[in-house]
Scaffold this motif. Structure first.
Motif, PDB file in Angstrom:
ATOM      1  N   GLU B  94       0.585  -0.979  -0.030  1.00  0.00           N
ATOM      2  CA  GLU B  94       0.445   0.270  -0.171  1.00  0.00           C
ATOM      3  C   GLU B  94       0.717   1.280   0.167  1.00  0.00           C
ATOM      4  O   GLU B  94       1.847   1.655   0.136  1.00  0.00           O
ATOM      5  CB  GLU B  94      -0.769   0.513   1.322  1.00  0.00           C
ATOM      6  CG  GLU B  94      -2.239  -1.129   2.298  1.00  0.00           C
ATOM      7  CD  GLU B  94      -2.964  -0.424   0.783  1.00  0.00           C
ATOM      8  OE1 GLU B  94      -3.367   0.422  -0.128  1.00  0.00           O
ATOM      9  OE2 GLU B  94      -4.007  -1.478   0.181  1.00  0.00           O
ATOM     10  N   HIS B  98      -1.879   5.441   1.726  1.00  0.00           N
ATOM     11  CA  HIS B  98      -3.112   3.730   2.521  1.00  0.00           C
ATOM     12  C   HIS B  98      -2.634   3.637   3.567  1.00  0.00           C
ATOM     13  O   HIS B  98      -3.993   3.599   4.430  1.00  0.00           O
ATOM     14  CB  HIS B  98      -3.521   3.539   0.793  1.00  0.00           C
ATOM     15  CG  HIS B  98      -3.897   4.930   0.113  1.00  0.00           C
ATOM     16  ND1 HIS B  98      -4.760   5.276   0.345  1.00  0.00           N
ATOM     17  CD2 HIS B  98      -3.405   4.285  -1.336  1.00  0.00           C
ATOM     18  CE1 HIS B  98      -4.971   5.719  -0.899  1.00  0.00           C
ATOM     19  NE2 HIS B  98      -4.181   5.511  -2.095  1.00  0.00           N
ATOM     20  N   PRO B 101      -3.425   6.613   6.816  1.00  0.00           N
ATOM     21  CA  PRO B 101      -3.620   8.166   6.911  1.00  0.00           C
ATOM     22  C   PRO B 101      -4.109   8.644   8.141  1.00  0.00           C
ATOM     23  O   PRO B 101      -4.224   8.047   9.057  1.00  0.00           O
ATOM     24  CB  PRO B 101      -5.391   7.108   6.499  1.00  0.00           C
ATOM     25  CG  PRO B 101      -4.993   5.533   6.797  1.00  0.00           C
ATOM     26  CD  PRO B 101      -3.568   5.057   6.966  1.00  0.00           C
ATOM     27  N   CYS B 163     -11.605  -4.545  12.806  1.00  0.00           N
ATOM     28  CA  CYS B 163     -10.421  -4.577  12.895  1.00  0.00           C
ATOM     29  C   CYS B 163      -9.582  -3.037  12.021  1.00  0.00           C
ATOM     30  O   CYS B 163     -10.519  -2.822  10.564  1.00  0.00           O
ATOM     31  CB  CYS B 163      -9.795  -5.314  11.780  1.00  0.00           C
ATOM     32  SG  CYS B 163      -7.916  -5.504  10.935  1.00  0.00           S
ATOM     33  N   PRO B 164      -9.074  -2.343  12.004  1.00  0.00           N
ATOM     34  CA  PRO B 164      -9.043  -0.635  11.290  1.00  0.00           C
ATOM     35  C   PRO B 164      -7.578  -0.761  10.620  1.00  0.00           C
ATOM     36  O   PRO B 164      -7.556   0.227  10.026  1.00  0.00           O
ATOM     37  CB  PRO B 164      -8.920   0.044  13.217  1.00  0.00           C
ATOM     38  CG  PRO B 164      -7.773  -0.899  14.343  1.00  0.00           C
ATOM     39  CD  PRO B 164      -8.519  -2.290  13.648  1.00  0.00           C
ATOM     40  N   PHE B 165      -7.275  -2.181  10.201  1.00  0.00           N
ATOM     41  CA  PHE B 165      -6.166  -2.602   9.401  1.00  0.00           C
ATOM     42  C   PHE B 165      -6.553  -2.401   7.876  1.00  0.00           C
ATOM     43  O   PHE B 165      -5.125  -3.169   7.165  1.00  0.00           O
ATOM     44  CB  PHE B 165      -4.823  -2.846   9.960  1.00  0.00           C
ATOM     45  CG  PHE B 165      -4.376  -2.241  10.941  1.00  0.00           C
ATOM     46  CD1 PHE B 165      -4.144  -1.216  11.488  1.00  0.00           C
ATOM     47  CD2 PHE B 165      -4.668  -2.647  12.387  1.00  0.00           C
ATOM     48  CE1 PHE B 165      -3.525  -0.380  11.805  1.00  0.00           C
ATOM     49  CE2 PHE B 165      -4.292  -1.505  13.935  1.00  0.00           C
ATOM     50  CZ  PHE B 165      -3.313  -0.942  13.530  1.00  0.00           C
ATOM     51  N   GLY B 166      -7.948  -3.044   8.191  1.00  0.00           N
ATOM     52  CA  GLY B 166      -8.281  -3.382   7.041  1.00  0.00           C
ATOM     53  C   GLY B 166      -7.019  -4.875   6.594  1.00  0.00           C
ATOM     54  O   GLY B 166      -7.044  -5.410   5.065  1.00  0.00           O
ATOM     55  N   ALA B 167      -6.897  -5.837   7.677  1.00  0.00           N
ATOM     56  CA  ALA B 167      -6.034  -7.243   7.069  1.00  0.00           C
ATOM     57  C   ALA B 167      -6.479  -8.604   7.099  1.00  0.00           C
ATOM     58  O   ALA B 167      -5.905  -9.578   6.856  1.00  0.00           O
ATOM     59  CB  ALA B 167      -5.060  -6.773   8.332  1.00  0.00           C
ATOM     60  N   ARG B 244       1.068   1.832  12.136  1.00  0.00           N
ATOM     61  CA  ARG B 244       0.097   1.787  11.922  1.00  0.00           C
ATOM     62  C   ARG B 244      -1.159   2.377  12.741  1.00  0.00           C
ATOM     63  O   ARG B 244      -1.303   1.459  13.696  1.00  0.00           O
ATOM     64  CB  ARG B 244      -0.312   0.964  10.803  1.00  0.00           C
ATOM     65  CG  ARG B 244       0.695   1.168  10.250  1.00  0.00           C
ATOM     66  CD  ARG B 244       0.019  -0.552   9.118  1.00  0.00           C
ATOM     67  NE  ARG B 244      -1.024   0.048   8.026  1.00  0.00           N
ATOM     68  CZ  ARG B 244      -2.479  -0.882   7.368  1.00  0.00           C
ATOM     69  NH1 ARG B 244      -1.854  -2.630   8.014  1.00  0.00           N
ATOM     70  NH2 ARG B 244      -3.572  -0.428   7.069  1.00  0.00           N
ATOM     71  N   LYS B 245      -1.045   3.514  12.143  1.00  0.00           N
ATOM     72  CA  LYS B 245      -2.775   3.891  13.386  1.00  0.00           C
ATOM     73  C   LYS B 245      -2.796   3.827  14.837  1.00  0.00           C
ATOM     74  O   LYS B 245      -3.403   3.087  15.518  1.00  0.00           O
ATOM     75  CB  LYS B 245      -4.264   3.294  13.239  1.00  0.00           C
ATOM     76  CG  LYS B 245      -4.861   3.193  12.072  1.00  0.00           C
ATOM     77  CD  LYS B 245      -6.304   3.279  11.061  1.00  0.00           C
ATOM     78  CE  LYS B 245      -5.998   3.375   9.881  1.00  0.00           C
ATOM     79  NZ  LYS B 245      -7.220   2.341   9.627  1.00  0.00           N
ATOM     80  N   LEU B 248      -5.102   4.257  17.714  1.00  0.00           N
ATOM     81  CA  LEU B 248      -6.440   3.994  18.342  1.00  0.00           C
ATOM     82  C   LEU B 248      -6.505   2.563  19.102  1.00  0.00           C
ATOM     83  O   LEU B 248      -7.459   2.079  20.371  1.00  0.00           O
ATOM     84  CB  LEU B 248      -6.862   2.927  17.174  1.00  0.00           C
ATOM     85  CG  LEU B 248      -7.333   4.260  16.020  1.00  0.00           C
ATOM     86  CD1 LEU B 248      -7.405   2.721  14.500  1.00  0.00           C
ATOM     87  CD2 LEU B 248      -8.337   4.631  16.172  1.00  0.00           C
TER      88      LEU B 248
END
Lengths: 396, 258
Positions: B94, B98, B101, B163-167, B244-245, B248
């Motif tokens: 990515e 993306h 973000p 899942c906030p990471f779309g994993a 990442r993120k 959260l």
């Protein structure tokens, strides 16, 4: 009492056969989904819940809204609701059954559904949702059926049922609060991550539920001898009006929070829903239809003169029911998934088999509703006066 | 053809004796083996208190990244589905905006802006997917690996929403026809279940590092975050890393050096 459901007019039977046809189409489509998988739906890796879970969310509200009738009747002794309390309870039964069916058809491995019971997981909100839904179903079948039976015999309901009625009243909001918690506790889903999600759910439920009951009452007035009573219909309309105001206000609060704070993640879903992002505008017509319908329905429900016009009221009730369905049954779920966790837009639109399956579940709901109402109305057409001395059927 | 009750009981008794005898014979021929293979761990297995990974973007070029992805997807029988709506991916590239973000800025270096970042399941300390799963089909192991039990998953996809990471990926259809060459040592999946990277738990059990780490020419550093003397901690001490993120609160265990 169930035998009352197999004696009916030609119109009743055509309606039943029509519903059975819709249900069969749904069942056939479901068999197709069962064989191929959820790939036959419009859902994707990015929008992993769609029409099914939206219907579940909406119908939880319809189920909970029975309380707007039952509570004034039993707790505040509001006698005008005497005739329709049972209709409220009997809306809850098929609604909860539809909720369960919509979760079922949404499962990738439906044969494993009992795993939820075999491995109870109290840290999952879904576990509690299962408990509150089945509890509410049981309470409504028990109270509705028992009270109707007593009415048929012409005796007041026994005292032991009263605690169950009170429990059912307290229980009703729980099914909606727990369902809101399914959404509002998830990190990174900005559209759902709001503390007033549960409040929004309750308010919209208490607007759409009475609207449905108004529609049903008007239909029953037209096609049967049963009369919900004009005062009762007007009171339901007022309930719908107040909760509709609250629903719209809550939504505007969300818009304010997102846009005054100017935080991109919070603005994106709302922008996507109302104006679209990067040319992705599939849900824009949905949201504007919803807005337009509410803009027409709200004044009708509020202004006494308009509300008292039966045709206008009927229109406003239908408009409210559809508008809130568009908001909660479709855009709420999709808005949570768009943009996705990578801030990319992947759109969702249901496919034909998906729509047919959803219609099939609605068909099952209306079928159960029809049976229950047929029984209730047949009883009420026999019993001319209720225990408060209110006339149940129209004087011809 | 009828079997009398008496015959049936005899048969059951006989099979029980043979069955027990079978096990004891095994015990005599290869003492300890029968139970050992069932109960004790491979002595060579990699053991850690909190597995994690550092992805050194300075060392990772696109070619190596593709090798990592291919290796992972090949050995885990990840199907190759072209339709982006139904695709299954455990580890993939990515761009910065993306993958991170909210961290991108208007005037950032173009090189980083267009750089492909390798993303995978973050093996969070507080995994929301585990919190929401109604059947414990996704669970966290003591060593921090967030696992999937494909046999228990009912396919409700609550974990995907959480899942906030779309994993996580879902098998919208039977994935088997989309597997080019099946690796017989790793199970394939069926339709209707969720799957994701499990940090090569099956390789760790054999004493091997995750496949992507092996293919990465040292750009991916795998190790025990709980061990202050581990290589991964040394790397984390020496470099500024981002996750990442992280706002959260899920506490991802995958770190990036930019």
């Amino acid at each position: 009492m169930l035998e009352l459901a197999i004696k009916g007019s030609r119109r009743y039977w055509s309606w039943v056969i029509f519903l059975l046809a819709i249900i069969s189409t749904g069942v056939i489509s479901y068999l197709y989904q069962f064989r191929v998988g959820l790939g036959i739906t419009g859902m994707s890796r990015d929008v992993s819940w769609g029409l099914y879970i939206g219907q579940f969310t909406y119908l939880v509200g319809v189920a909970a809204s029975a309380v707007t009738i039952v509570l004034p009747y039993y707790l505040h002794n509001y006698k005008k609701y005497g005739r329709i309390a049972i209709l409220g309870e009997f809306v809850a039964v098929p609604s909860v059954i539809m909720c369960m069916l919509f979760i079922f058809v949404d499962l990738g491995q439906p044969l494993r559904v009992l795993n939820v019971l075999l491995h109870p997981t109290p840290n999952s909100v879904m576990f509690f949702d299962m408990i509150v839904l089945s509890g509410y179903l049981f309470l409504n079948i028990l109270c509705g059926w028992y009270v109707l039976g007593a009415e048929r015999k012409g005796v007041p309901p026994a005292a032991w049922i009263k605690p169950f009625i009170i429990i059912a009243i307290c229980w009703a909001p729980s099914i909606h609060i727990v369902t809101a918690f399914l959404y509002q506790g998830l990190p990174g889903r900005h559209y759902w991550l709001t503390a007033i999600m549960a409040a929004k759910f309750l308010s919209s439920a208490f607007a759409s539920g009475p609207s449905l009951l108004i529609i049903i009452s008007l239909i029953l007035r037209k096609f049967t001898r049963f009369d919900a009573g004009w005062d009762a219909i007007q009171t339901m309309a007022k309930t719908a009006a107040y909760f509709l105001i609250a629903t719209i206000a809550f939504y505007l609060f969300e818009v304010f929070t997102a846009f005054y704070s100017n935080i991109p993640g919070h603005m994106h879903p709302i922008k996507y829903l109302f104006v679209g992002i990067h040319g992705h505008t599939k849900l824009v017509p949905v949201m504007w239809t919803c807005t337009l319908l509410l803009a027409i329905a709200l004044p009708i429900l509020i202004i006494p003169k308009a509300r008292k016009n039966e045709k206008a009221l009927g229109f406003a009730a239908v408009a409210t029911f559809i508008a809130l369905w568009l908001e909660k049954g479709i855009s709420l779920v999709v808005g949570g998934f768009v943009p996705n966790p990578f801030e990319k837009v992947v759109e969702y639109w249901p496919t034909l088999p998906e729509v047919l399956i959803a219609l099939g579940v609605w068909g099952i709901g209306f079928f159960i509703l029809t049976i229950l109402y047929k029984v209730a109305i047949s009883v009420k057409e026999e019993v001319i006066f209720d225990k408060y001395g209110e006339r149940q059927i129209r004087a011809e | 053809m009828s079997t009398s009750r008496r015959q049936f009981l005899k048969m059951i008794g006989a099979s029980a004796v043979i069955g027990l005898g079978g096990i004891s014979a095994f015990e005599i021929l290869q003492p300890g083996q029968f139970e050992a293979s069932q109960l004790s761990k491979n002595p060579e297995a990699l053991v850690g208190k909190r597995w994690g990974m550092v992805i050194d973007m300075k060392k990772l070029d696109n070619e190596t990244m593709q090798k990592c992805i291919d290796a992972c997807h090949r050995i885990h029988n990840v199907p190759n589905i072209d339709n982006p709506k139904e695709e299954i991916k455990w580890i993939w590239p990515e761009t910065f905006e993306h993958a991170f973000p909210g961290m991108e800025s208007k005037y950032m270096s173009e090189e980083i802006e267009h750089m492909q970042f390798l993303v995978l399941c973050n093996q969070c300390d507080n995994p929301p997917c585990v919190r929401v799963c109604p059947t414990k089909a996704t669970f966290k192991r003591a060593d921090g690996i967030v696992m999937m039990d494909m046999h228990r998953c009912i396919g409700c996809r609550f974990c995907m929403a959480a899942c906030p990471f779309g994993a996580r990926s879902f098998n919208w259809r039977n994935p088997r026809p989309f597997i080019k060459e099946e690796n017989r040592e790793y199970p394939t999946r069926m339709k209707g279940v969720v799957e994701k990277c499990t940090l090569c738990y099956e390789r760790l059990a054999k004493g091997l590092k995750p496949a992507c780490v092996e293919e990465s020419n040292g750009a991916l550093i795998f190790g025990d975050l709980d061990d202050p003397n581990s290589e991964i901690r040394k790397v984390l001490r020496e470099h500024y890393t981002i996750r990442r993120k992280s706002e959260l609160g899920t506490e991802p265990s995958i770190y990036y050096i930019i």
